[in-house]
Scaffold this motif. Structure first.
Motif, PDB file in Angstrom:
ATOM      1  N   VAL A 176       0.928  -1.074   0.100  1.00 46.46           N
ATOM      2  CA  VAL A 176      -0.127  -0.025   0.079  1.00 46.46           C
ATOM      3  C   VAL A 176       0.902   1.161   0.056  1.00 46.46           C
ATOM      4  O   VAL A 176       1.936   1.316   0.643  1.00 46.46           O
ATOM      5  N   LEU A 177       0.345   2.485  -0.743  1.00 47.32           N
ATOM      6  CA  LEU A 177       1.422   3.500  -0.821  1.00 47.32           C
ATOM      7  C   LEU A 177       0.549   4.621  -0.397  1.00 47.32           C
ATOM      8  O   LEU A 177      -0.637   5.066  -0.892  1.00 47.32           O
ATOM      9  N   ILE A 178       0.882   5.218   0.540  1.00 45.43           N
ATOM     10  CA  ILE A 178       0.293   6.360   1.245  1.00 45.43           C
ATOM     11  C   ILE A 178       1.267   7.752   1.201  1.00 45.43           C
ATOM     12  O   ILE A 178       2.290   7.559   1.950  1.00 45.43           O
ATOM     13  N   ARG A 179       0.916   8.497   0.512  1.00 41.80           N
ATOM     14  CA  ARG A 179       1.562   9.713   0.444  1.00 41.80           C
ATOM     15  C   ARG A 179       1.344  10.545   1.545  1.00 41.80           C
ATOM     16  O   ARG A 179       0.782  10.779   2.432  1.00 41.80           O
ATOM     17  N   HIS A 180       2.495  11.761   1.565  1.00 46.27           N
ATOM     18  CA  HIS A 180       2.259  12.773   2.488  1.00 46.27           C
ATOM     19  C   HIS A 180       0.953  13.711   2.587  1.00 46.27           C
ATOM     20  O   HIS A 180       0.513  13.680   1.520  1.00 46.27           O
ATOM     21  N   ARG A 181       0.762  14.219   3.638  1.00 45.84           N
ATOM     22  CA  ARG A 181      -0.445  15.119   3.789  1.00 45.84           C
ATOM     23  C   ARG A 181      -1.674  14.438   3.950  1.00 45.84           C
ATOM     24  O   ARG A 181      -2.595  14.952   3.814  1.00 45.84           O
ATOM     25  N   GLY A 236      -7.194  -2.313   1.118  1.00 48.62           N
ATOM     26  CA  GLY A 236      -6.742  -3.715   0.546  1.00 48.62           C
ATOM     27  C   GLY A 236      -5.187  -3.494   0.104  1.00 48.62           C
ATOM     28  O   GLY A 236      -4.719  -2.278  -0.290  1.00 48.62           O
ATOM     29  N   ASP A 237      -4.752  -4.615  -0.459  1.00 54.93           N
ATOM     30  CA  ASP A 237      -3.510  -4.567  -1.233  1.00 54.93           C
ATOM     31  C   ASP A 237      -3.346  -3.880  -2.294  1.00 54.93           C
ATOM     32  O   ASP A 237      -4.342  -3.459  -2.966  1.00 54.93           O
ATOM     33  N   HIS A 238      -2.274  -3.205  -2.761  1.00 53.21           N
ATOM     34  CA  HIS A 238      -1.681  -2.390  -3.656  1.00 53.21           C
ATOM     35  C   HIS A 238      -2.749  -1.289  -3.867  1.00 53.21           C
ATOM     36  O   HIS A 238      -2.953  -0.785  -5.179  1.00 53.21           O
ATOM     37  N   THR A 239      -2.990  -0.714  -3.051  1.00 53.01           N
ATOM     38  CA  THR A 239      -3.744   0.410  -2.972  1.00 53.01           C
ATOM     39  C   THR A 239      -3.034   1.828  -2.733  1.00 53.01           C
ATOM     40  O   THR A 239      -1.962   1.837  -1.841  1.00 53.01           O
ATOM     41  N   TRP A 240      -3.444   2.999  -3.490  1.00 59.36           N
ATOM     42  CA  TRP A 240      -2.786   4.047  -3.138  1.00 59.36           C
ATOM     43  C   TRP A 240      -3.570   5.030  -2.646  1.00 59.36           C
ATOM     44  O   TRP A 240      -4.728   5.147  -3.266  1.00 59.36           O
ATOM     45  N   ILE A 241      -2.986   5.828  -1.841  1.00 62.02           N
ATOM     46  CA  ILE A 241      -3.617   7.115  -1.459  1.00 62.02           C
ATOM     47  C   ILE A 241      -2.881   8.346  -1.541  1.00 62.02           C
ATOM     48  O   ILE A 241      -1.616   8.445  -1.098  1.00 62.02           O
ATOM     49  N   GLY A 242      -3.093   9.322  -2.488  1.00 65.52           N
ATOM     50  CA  GLY A 242      -2.274  10.545  -2.844  1.00 65.52           C
ATOM     51  C   GLY A 242      -2.418  11.639  -1.719  1.00 65.52           C
ATOM     52  O   GLY A 242      -2.979  11.674  -1.050  1.00 65.52           O
ATOM     53  N   GLU A 243      -1.461  12.335  -2.254  1.00 69.45           N
ATOM     54  CA  GLU A 243      -1.010  13.702  -1.351  1.00 69.45           C
ATOM     55  C   GLU A 243      -2.413  14.515  -1.102  1.00 69.45           C
ATOM     56  O   GLU A 243      -3.075  14.667  -1.777  1.00 69.45           O
ATOM     57  N   GLY A 244      -2.382  14.660   0.106  1.00 68.23           N
ATOM     58  CA  GLY A 244      -3.422  15.440   0.828  1.00 68.23           C
ATOM     59  C   GLY A 244      -4.911  14.962   0.834  1.00 68.23           C
ATOM     60  O   GLY A 244      -5.848  15.747   1.154  1.00 68.23           O
ATOM     61  N   ALA A 245      -5.080  13.539   0.449  1.00 72.43           N
ATOM     62  CA  ALA A 245      -6.400  13.078   0.531  1.00 72.43           C
ATOM     63  C   ALA A 245      -6.721  13.049   2.189  1.00 72.43           C
ATOM     64  O   ALA A 245      -6.032  13.221   2.883  1.00 72.43           O
ATOM     65  N   TRP A 246      -8.041  13.199   2.297  1.00 73.82           N
ATOM     66  CA  TRP A 246      -8.669  13.252   3.604  1.00 73.82           C
ATOM     67  C   TRP A 246      -9.861  12.205   3.947  1.00 73.82           C
ATOM     68  O   TRP A 246     -10.739  12.180   2.858  1.00 73.82           O
ATOM     69  N   LEU A 247      -9.295  11.362   4.527  1.00 70.15           N
ATOM     70  CA  LEU A 247     -10.077  10.089   5.142  1.00 70.15           C
ATOM     71  C   LEU A 247     -11.014  10.503   6.247  1.00 70.15           C
ATOM     72  O   LEU A 247     -10.520  10.284   7.555  1.00 70.15           O
ATOM     73  N   LEU A 248     -12.194  11.245   6.262  1.00 68.59           N
ATOM     74  CA  LEU A 248     -12.845  11.813   7.458  1.00 68.59           C
ATOM     75  C   LEU A 248     -13.781  10.442   7.904  1.00 68.59           C
ATOM     76  O   LEU A 248     -15.017  10.603   7.534  1.00 68.59           O
ATOM     77  N   ARG A 304      -8.902  -3.642  -3.022  1.00 72.71           N
ATOM     78  CA  ARG A 304      -7.646  -3.858  -3.572  1.00 72.71           C
ATOM     79  C   ARG A 304      -7.360  -3.331  -4.814  1.00 72.71           C
ATOM     80  O   ARG A 304      -8.568  -2.820  -5.692  1.00 72.71           O
ATOM     81  N   HIS A 305      -6.133  -2.407  -4.894  1.00 71.36           N
ATOM     82  CA  HIS A 305      -5.861  -1.911  -6.365  1.00 71.36           C
ATOM     83  C   HIS A 305      -6.758  -0.630  -6.571  1.00 71.36           C
ATOM     84  O   HIS A 305      -7.083  -0.045  -7.344  1.00 71.36           O
ATOM     85  N   VAL A 306      -7.123  -0.072  -5.357  1.00 73.96           N
ATOM     86  CA  VAL A 306      -7.829   1.327  -5.332  1.00 73.96           C
ATOM     87  C   VAL A 306      -6.873   2.396  -5.439  1.00 73.96           C
ATOM     88  O   VAL A 306      -5.767   2.425  -4.924  1.00 73.96           O
TER      89      VAL A 306
END
Length: 179
Positions: A57-62, A74-86, A95-97
């Motif tokens: 899983v890749l989670i970027r900064h901010r 899930g596996d192989h998921t990316w969360i990009g810079e500045g995303a907010w999971l409220l 997976r693969h999101v």
């Protein structure tokens, strides 16, 4: 007439005590969101605070996560810079999101018809292979179907069927399954 002085947290469970909440906020704001924090450490921190996080899983900064213990990735998921999971309620990413830059997934809302403006929260599910594009918003109770796309700047307030593109103007179109 709305009476915000009568608002309470009745029926809302944060899932952990105040000490754990405070510790998470300190870690999130001082380490987790920092540009210098390695992605592997971000994953480890989420797991340490109760999140279920798959492999690679890749989670970027901010990136901000309100309550890690209400997050499944899930596996192989990316969360990009500045995303907010409220995530006042559970957020489940398959997976693969891909959750792109500055996207917002917001499980919280209020009942605008109630004088006390009580919470009207609901979980969010993003199924395998879906993409939440840059600055898109997914609201409480929505499920994003398998390989569906919430386009850049779009707001999604209801379920999106699999293999469907939802655009910022509210249009929906079929998309082909990735090969």
């Amino acid at each position: 007439m709305r009476d915000l002085s009568s608002f309470t947290l009745a029926g809302y469970d944060k899932g952990r005590g105040k000490l754990v909440q405070a510790l998470w906020f300190a870690v999130m704001n001082l380490v987790f969101t920092a540009w210098w924090c390695p992605p592997r450490l971000r994953v480890a921190l989420l797991r340490a605070f109760g999140a279920t996080v798959g492999e690679r899983v890749l989670i970027r900064h901010r990136v901000r996560v309100l309550w890690p213990w209400k997050l499944t990735v899930g596996d192989h998921t990316w969360i990009g810079e500045g995303a907010w999971l409220l995530n006042l309620e559970p957020v489940t990413l398959g997976r693969h999101v891909c959750v792109s830059q500055e996207a917002l997934l917001c499980t919280g809302s209020h009942d605008h018809r109630a004088a006390d403006f009580r919470y009207r929260n609901a979980p969010i599910t993003v199924e395998d292979g879906a993409w939440i594009a840059a600055r898109a918003t997914v609201l409480a109770g929505a499920t994003v179907g398998r390989h569906a796309v919430v386009g850049a700047g779009a707001v999604l307030h209801q379920d999106l069927p699999e293999l469907t593109l939802h655009t910022a103007d509210g249009a929906r179109r079929p998309v082909k399954e990735p090969s």
